[in-house]
Structures are given as C-alpha cells and as structure tokens.
Motif scaffolding. Structure first.
Motif, PDB file in Angstrom:
ATOM      1  N   GLY B 338       0.791  -1.233   0.000  1.00 23.29           N
ATOM      2  CA  GLY B 338       0.000   0.000   0.000  1.00 23.29           C
ATOM      3  C   GLY B 338       0.819   1.276   0.000  1.00 23.29           C
ATOM      4  O   GLY B 338       0.270   2.365  -0.082  1.00 23.29           O
ATOM      5  N   HIS B 340       3.869   3.333  -1.916  1.00 25.20           N
ATOM      6  CA  HIS B 340       4.708   3.316  -3.108  1.00 25.20           C
ATOM      7  C   HIS B 340       6.185   3.466  -2.710  1.00 25.20           C
ATOM      8  O   HIS B 340       6.519   4.257  -1.823  1.00 25.20           O
ATOM      9  N   HIS B 342       8.633   5.088  -3.848  1.00 24.44           N
ATOM     10  CA  HIS B 342       9.209   6.429  -3.843  1.00 24.44           C
ATOM     11  C   HIS B 342       8.805   7.220  -2.601  1.00 24.44           C
ATOM     12  O   HIS B 342       9.584   8.012  -2.086  1.00 24.44           O
ATOM     13  N   ASP B 343       7.571   7.004  -2.153  1.00 25.89           N
ATOM     14  CA  ASP B 343       7.153   7.660  -0.912  1.00 25.89           C
ATOM     15  C   ASP B 343       7.963   7.115   0.254  1.00 25.89           C
ATOM     16  O   ASP B 343       8.408   7.851   1.131  1.00 25.89           O
ATOM     17  N   THR B 346      11.378   8.596   0.354  1.00 29.23           N
ATOM     18  CA  THR B 346      11.356   9.969   0.858  1.00 29.23           C
ATOM     19  C   THR B 346      11.235   9.981   2.380  1.00 29.23           C
ATOM     20  O   THR B 346      11.929  10.735   3.067  1.00 29.23           O
ATOM     21  N   ILE B 347      10.365   9.123   2.898  1.00 30.46           N
ATOM     22  CA  ILE B 347      10.177   9.070   4.352  1.00 30.46           C
ATOM     23  C   ILE B 347      11.452   8.548   5.030  1.00 30.46           C
ATOM     24  O   ILE B 347      11.899   9.083   6.043  1.00 30.46           O
ATOM     25  N   ASP B 349      14.431   8.852   3.889  1.00 27.63           N
ATOM     26  CA  ASP B 349      15.421   9.934   3.779  1.00 27.63           C
ATOM     27  C   ASP B 349      15.270  10.920   4.940  1.00 27.63           C
ATOM     28  O   ASP B 349      16.254  11.406   5.492  1.00 27.63           O
ATOM     29  N   SER B 350      14.006  11.171   5.309  1.00 28.46           N
ATOM     30  CA  SER B 350      13.781  12.099   6.427  1.00 28.46           C
ATOM     31  C   SER B 350      14.302  11.501   7.743  1.00 28.46           C
ATOM     32  O   SER B 350      14.501  12.210   8.714  1.00 28.46           O
ATOM     33  N   PRO B 372       5.101  -2.845  -9.247  1.00 25.16           N
ATOM     34  CA  PRO B 372       5.427  -1.581  -9.915  1.00 25.16           C
ATOM     35  C   PRO B 372       6.879  -1.148  -9.720  1.00 25.16           C
ATOM     36  O   PRO B 372       7.455  -0.494 -10.591  1.00 25.16           O
ATOM     37  N   LYS B 397       7.735   4.168  10.842  1.00 21.71           N
ATOM     38  CA  LYS B 397       7.197   5.516  10.697  1.00 21.71           C
ATOM     39  C   LYS B 397       6.347   5.616   9.422  1.00 21.71           C
ATOM     40  O   LYS B 397       5.228   6.146   9.443  1.00 21.71           O
ATOM     41  N   MET B 401       2.327   6.324   9.077  1.00 17.72           N
ATOM     42  CA  MET B 401       1.811   7.461   8.316  1.00 17.72           C
ATOM     43  C   MET B 401       0.754   7.045   7.312  1.00 17.72           C
ATOM     44  O   MET B 401      -0.246   7.728   7.114  1.00 17.72           O
ATOM     45  N   PHE B 402       0.996   5.909   6.658  1.00 14.63           N
ATOM     46  CA  PHE B 402       0.109   5.493   5.564  1.00 14.63           C
ATOM     47  C   PHE B 402      -1.058   4.641   6.034  1.00 14.63           C
ATOM     48  O   PHE B 402      -2.147   4.718   5.467  1.00 14.63           O
ATOM     49  N   PHE B 405      -4.672   5.744   6.555  1.00 17.01           N
ATOM     50  CA  PHE B 405      -5.476   6.156   5.405  1.00 17.01           C
ATOM     51  C   PHE B 405      -5.958   4.970   4.574  1.00 17.01           C
ATOM     52  O   PHE B 405      -6.636   5.137   3.585  1.00 17.01           O
ATOM     53  N   ILE B 406      -5.533   3.749   4.963  1.00 21.23           N
ATOM     54  CA  ILE B 406      -6.019   2.564   4.241  1.00 21.23           C
ATOM     55  C   ILE B 406      -7.368   2.187   4.839  1.00 21.23           C
ATOM     56  O   ILE B 406      -7.444   1.695   5.961  1.00 21.23           O
ATOM     57  N   HIS B 407      -8.446   2.498   4.106  1.00 16.06           N
ATOM     58  CA  HIS B 407      -9.786   2.223   4.633  1.00 16.06           C
ATOM     59  C   HIS B 407     -10.267   0.843   4.191  1.00 16.06           C
ATOM     60  O   HIS B 407      -9.961   0.408   3.111  1.00 16.06           O
TER      61      HIS B 407
END
Lengths: 140, 407
Positions: B338, B340, B342-343, B346-347, B349-350, B372, B397, B401-402, B405-407
């Motif tokens: 769920g 991606h 690339h996200d 990025t996370i 990297d933070s 993908p 983390k 975060m994600f 939002f997975i309903h």
C-alpha cells in the motif's frame, strides 16, 4: 528538506489513498496519458467538456502518493472551470513548483492544490507533483 | 576480526553525515586511504601517460601500468594486458557488444541472457540481435528468484553464440552459478560474458576458475572513485576484436586513408586515460585485500542476516530474495503493502536512511515479478546493526503514516 508532514499532510494522503476522482468517464471527449519513465508513475486523464467548460475530469493509473494525489486534487480544482481559467491555474501551479512565483495572491487561485507548495523544496519529487499538470497542458 | 564499526571510521562521509547508507549497490562510499592515494598521484606523479618523454609522464605511465597489474592479479588474469580500463561496467559491456557481438553474431544466432539483467547487460544485446537478425532469449527465475539448472540447459543450445549473465542480481541479490553456466555455454560452443559489477565488491573472483570469456565490473561499487571500470577478456578473443573507440594512443601507424592499431591493452584505450581512477581502483583493491574476502563475507553475512531477521518481524513488509542463504548476497529488495517505493524512500530519507527505490535499471525483471517497483537496501563492509535499526524505525514511521489512510 521541508518537514515531512507538510508534504504528506492529511489532504494529500486522503487523495492519494482513496480518491473519488480515480474512475473512468464514459464518453469522455479527451483522453491523454502521462508517464514518468524514471520512476514508473503513470496516469490516464479524461475530460468531459460542456462547450468551453470542463464538465468532468477523472483519472486512472498508479504511482506514488504525490503523483496520485496531485492528479486527484487537480481534478477537483479544474472541474467547472473554463479552458482559459484552467490554463491559468495550470501555469500558476507549475510556476509555484518551480519556485518562479511566490505571490500569495496569485497562488490563491490554486485552491487545494496549494498543498503541494513544499514539494518545490524536494527536487527528487518535483516531477511526481507535475505529472498530471504537464499532461493536462496538452489537453487544453 | 575487524568490525564494521572500525571500518566505518575510514569513511568520513558516513561519520560526518550520520547517515545509514544502504545504497552501496548503486555506488559505494570511499575510504580515506583510496582518496589519499588519488590525491598523492595528482600531487606527485600526474602527467599524460605514454606521451611525454619527461620524468613525470614516465611516472604516470608506470603508476598506470602498476594499477593494471594489481587488477590483473586481483582477478587472477593470466596476462595483465587482458585487463582493459573502461569508464565503468556499462562501457565494458558496450565494448563487447560492439566489438565482439556485432562482428560475430550472424542471422538466426542466439544470444542468451537472464530476466534479471541490468539494462546495461540487456539493451546492448537488443541492438546486436536487431542489427544482425539474431534472437535474444531469456532464462527466467523460479519462485526462489533463482535460475534452475534445467532452465539454463534448455535455453543454451547449439544455436547460442553468446551467454551474457549477471553474477549477482542488483535487485534480488541472487548469486548465479556462473561457473556452471560458463561450462554449459562452452559445451555448446558459445562464449560467456559475466557482469560481475555486483559480485566483485563482495567476493573473490578468479576469472580463470570461472572460465568466463569476458568479465566486467565497475570500480565505484568497490570503494574506488567514480569513472573507472574494468573489462577482462581472454587474450585471444581481445586480439581478434576490432577497436571500440578510435583516437589517440590506440594506433600503430596512421596514414591518410588507413590505420593499423596498437597492441593490447592500448587498442581498447583510446584517448587520455583515467590514471587517477586506475590508481584509486588499485588502492581500493589493496584496502579490500587487507581486510580479506573471508572477513568481508563474514561481516556482510552478519549484517544481511540481521536485516532479514528484523525485516521479517514487520508483517507489512514484503521481501524478494531467495531462502537459500548461500545463493544470496548483499541486496534486499522490499515493499510495504500500500505504500509506493518512492514515498517510502522519501520518508526513510527524512530519517537519514539512504535506500534506492524504483526499477533499479531492470524493468523486464520488475515487470516479470508483476510489481510496480521495489525499495532496495544494499549492504557493504561499513554497515552496522545501527544502520539496520534506523531502517526498521523508518519503515515503522512510514507504515504508521500510511496505514491510517487505508480504509
């Protein structure tokens, strides 16, 4: 880099994970594909026109949260706008991401799409945010 | 035995940035010993090799020749002129495709590669088969992300003229049975090209033992500076090949309409060469040999096993590597369902964790796996358990975060 939560905020997350704009339009007037070959993000945008007005706009595709939410929020913002208004909004969005405009008054017309402002400070993700907007540029 | 913590001290970039660097499969960091060797060369011995008749040019020539001998000994080449310096493994593979492939492949011949090839060991062969009317055949992986012997034997036939195969997959970390493949290829009259870019940094490669006709690798993945790579080729093959890039210092006589070419290795090294890079590579080899490949193997095994164990505790993480430990090396590809890649990158990297996300220059493999993209953590001698812990914290983390939002 800007704070992560500025980028992955609730609005962007909700649009990326559960977008009501992710659907097919029957009898669409225009269809255009957009693709970021380096990362594999891909979308297909569809427009239904009512004369000069964008009556409906929707998309299908796959990719990261930024590319998918940017497409979805753009759909919300441009729905009901004239072609001329849409062109101006698209230009303003691209200018914002490229940091070529920071004029708050100008940016107001972006409505919810202003949520992507901080992407301008994440060079690696700029192309994700711009995919939908570059795609619709070709359709207007 | 030296520890990863101890080794890490030689890498100032890792110390200064407090980063969990898990992208050595893309390029490794460089120890101060290598950087000092390069600096010393430029401060004491730099000039254009082979060309000048003064002392500095002679010293550059000597240093360059010495670096070639170090590489030749490192891979156990029979002759040092079997070592050609290139920009990187990609250039070396292109050299083989152009100077051997295009010249020797005929209509209906077959080139066999695997589905796990990096684009650099795939796209050049597409060009060769298209131009010469030949066929490109693929060996596919089984459910363990490995090549079965039956699959290898069924694809390499009397029609096969070239088998080009990666030693270690840059996406899966699968170690391919390169020696077996070379044997089967030779039994069928084909030559073998081994892409060792992902194996040379981690294990002892003996080109005579594996008996590959060509071996390529990049210096920058094994502690050397960017811009230096190696093509090894069996002398007889290299001697019979046409040059790849034409220019200065690769010639013997040049007339207005005709040219004869220099001997090996100069025939394949046109223009002023990257002497500083070659010296950096020789120094990197010395650094690795000082630690010793047995120790390197133990260090890497320890960190990779720890990473596997910690990742397996996260039920939302999906991983892609063989369960056969002895066939796996230094690379762990994974996804969070769920989210991606690339996200995720990025996370991470933070959280100061550097990983790679995407198709890793292996689109046909990613498509074959029907995903993908992947996130990829690659490990090297300087990675510690703390690096893995930081990765795991970052993944938690991202999932938090994600997941809401997975309903």
């Amino acid at each position: 880099m800007s704070d992560l939560n500025d980028v992955y905020n609730d609005l962007i997350m909700e649009h990326s994970m559960n977008s009501y704009n992710k659907r097919k339009i029957e009898n669409a007037d225009k269809t255009e594909k957009g693709h970021n070959p380096s990362c594999g993000d891909e979308i297909e945008l569809q427009l239904k026109m009512d004369g000069n007005i964008i009556e409906d706009i929707a998309f299908t595709g796959q990719g990261c949260a930024i590319s998918q939410s940017s497409t979805s929020i753009m759909s919300d913002v441009l729905r009901g706008k004239t072609i001329q208004e849409a062109k101006e909004i698209v230009k303003t969005f691209i200018d914002m991401i490229k940091r070529e405009t920071t004029d708050e008054k100008q940016l107001e017309k972006l409505e919810d799409a202003i949520a992507f402002k901080n992407i301008a400070y994440m060079p690696a993700r700029v192309k994700c945010a711009l995919l939908a907007w570059h795609t619709i540029e070709k359709m207007l | 035995m030296i520890s990863a913590e101890e080794i890490k001290k030689d890498f100032l970039i890792l110390k200064d940035n407090n980063i969990a660097y898990l992208d050595s499969g893309a390029t490794s960091q460089k120890p101060k010993q290598v950087l000092e060797a390069v600096e010393k060369y430029y401060n004491t011995a730099n000039a254009n090799p082979y060309r000048g008749t003064y002392k500095l040019s002679e010293s550059a020539t000597q240093e360059y020749g010495r670096a070639r001998e170090v590489v030749a000994k490192f891979i156990n080449a029979k002759y040092s002129e079997e070592v050609i310096f290139t920009k990187n493994a990609s250039e070396a593979l292109n050299l083989i495709a152009y100077s051997y492939g295009l010249e020797n492949i005929k209509k209906d011949d077959e080139i066999v590669i695997s589905i796990m090839e990096h684009h650099s060991n795939l796209v050049p062969w597409q060009k060769v088969v298209k131009q010469n009317g030949a066929k490109l055949k693929y060996m596919y992986i089984n459910k363990n992300y490995e090549l079965d012997l039956e699959e290898i034997k069924s694809k390499i036939t009397k029609n096969t003229k070239i088998v080009a195969i990666t030693h270690v997959s840059n996406v899966l970390g699968t170690i391919n049975p390169i020696k077996e493949i070379a044997k089967i290829a030779h039994q069928n009259g084909a030559i073998v090209v081994a892409d060792c870019a992902q194996s040379v940094p981690h294990m002892k490669i003996d080109v005579q033992d594996i008996d590959a006709d060509f071996v390529v690798f990049s210096g920058h993945k094994m502690l050397a500076p960017l811009g230096i790579g190696v093509l090894y080729g069996k002398k007889q093959l290299l001697e019979n090949m046409v040059p790849f890039i034409m220019g200065g210092d690769m010639i013997e006589y040049v007339y207005e309409q005709e040219t004869t070419f220099a001997e090996l290795p100069h025939k394949f090294e046109a223009g002023t060469q990257n002497v500083g890079g070659a010296i950096g590579l020789a120094s990197a080899i010395k650094y690795l040999e000082n630690i010793g490949f047995d120790t390197i193997h133990k260090l890497e095994q320890e960190i990779v096993e720890y990473a596997k164990q910690e990742l397996s505790k996260l039920e939302y993480v999906e991983t892609y590597y063989t369960p056969n430990k002895e066939n796996h090396c230094s690379v762990i590809s994974f996804n969070i369902k769920g989210v991606h890649p690339h996200d995720l990158a990025t996370i991470l990297d933070s959280c100061n964790v550097a990983i790679r996300a995407g198709d890793h220059c292996a689109q046909p493999l990613i498509r074959y796996m029907n995903i993908p993209a992947t996130c990829r953590a690659t490990f090297y001698i300087y990675n510690t358990k703390q690096d893995v812990d930081k990765l795991v914290q970052g993944l938690q983390k991202a999932y938090n975060m994600f997941s809401k939002f997975i309903h």
